[in-house]
Design a protein around this motif. Sequence first.
Motif: not given
Length: 400
Positions: A393-400
């Motif tokens: 899979s992969l991670a979706f990050f919250e943007e800073d």
Amino acid sequence: MIREYREWFNQRFTPQQYQQYLQALNSGYPGAIEFRVAETPVFVGKAFKNKMLSACESVIDAITGADFQTLTQQSVPERWRIPGAQPFSHFMVFDFGACIGADGAPEPQLIEMQGFPSLFGFQTYMANAARETYGIPQQLTTYLNGFTEATYLQQLKQIIIGDYAPEQVILLDLFPHKQKTRIDFYCTQTYTGVTPVCLTQLYKQGRRLFYNNEAGTPVPVSRIYNRLIFDELEQQTPDIRLKGDLLKEELDVEWIPHPDWFYRVSKFTLPFLQHPYIPATTFLSNMPDMPEHLEQYVLKPLFSFSGKGVEIDVTPEKIAAIKDRENWILQKKVAYAPVIATPDGPATTEIRIFYFWEAGKPRPVATHNLARLSKGKMIGVSYNSQETWVGGSLAFFEED
């Protein structure tokens, strides 16, 4: 992990969506995905992301230190000392298990690292399929440090190809069209124009390296995007192993990255590192006395890949049976936390951070990621083929 997005995803999820996701992934390269793909991405908050990056940057501090190459000189096996060594690794990856810290908050723990490429092409392809199939909100991104798909692929292509024509650069592996990672080779070829070539296809004339293309025409090789793992080569028949000797000769070819870095940035490096998110690690040869509570440790061979040889359940007998202790490490075991809520039970996850290092830059930079979900003792996709809501899979990050 971001609870609101996890709940949002799980509430909207249907088996039909998952099939659409798989169809999207398989449509471009039918039959090339041999591993299980997880039903879900991982949604990672800013705090957890920044903890991972803090640990990564502390490792980069060590790698860019003046004494790093001296410290890691013994990591490179004598039989695989390849000419053309370089002062840095163009690519590095760092694997983190998602755990729970003493404060009760999720925290990463560094499991492994490598001065070697990963699924750099496929993860962009996967990110697009996941976003389109599941309607991932735009405020989440799989990229880091402000990279976008366009700038990420631009930098990947620039590092791999440099000033050469794509046909002068090859992606080198052993039987690339049979590798479980071949989907990444095909994606990389699409994005960069670089052809996957088997080690057995190479030959030399003078100091130049060549292979024959599909038309039978000799093609000179100026640069190698290296995906060849020498540990795998050593498991082959003598005639194939002999082909590896070609790479030990003085050749007019550049490596991206040089094979040395597979060993220099590896499990060998872990005993030299200290950070809250890096578990204590010791060379087995440096431990004259058996530690107490062996159940709190994991035993790993220095020179292996894909989890081969790793001992999760360590016993005095297993340690006593090891003759080449200098080639093993004992690492404080980390407890993966079941932080991913799924419809059929929680899953654990491991996140790999990609780093790219441009020539002339003082440090590499974090760019993208992959993730793996598990419901067993071992995290790799090969160990979870019979479960659901596990796999690549992969991670979706919250943007800073």
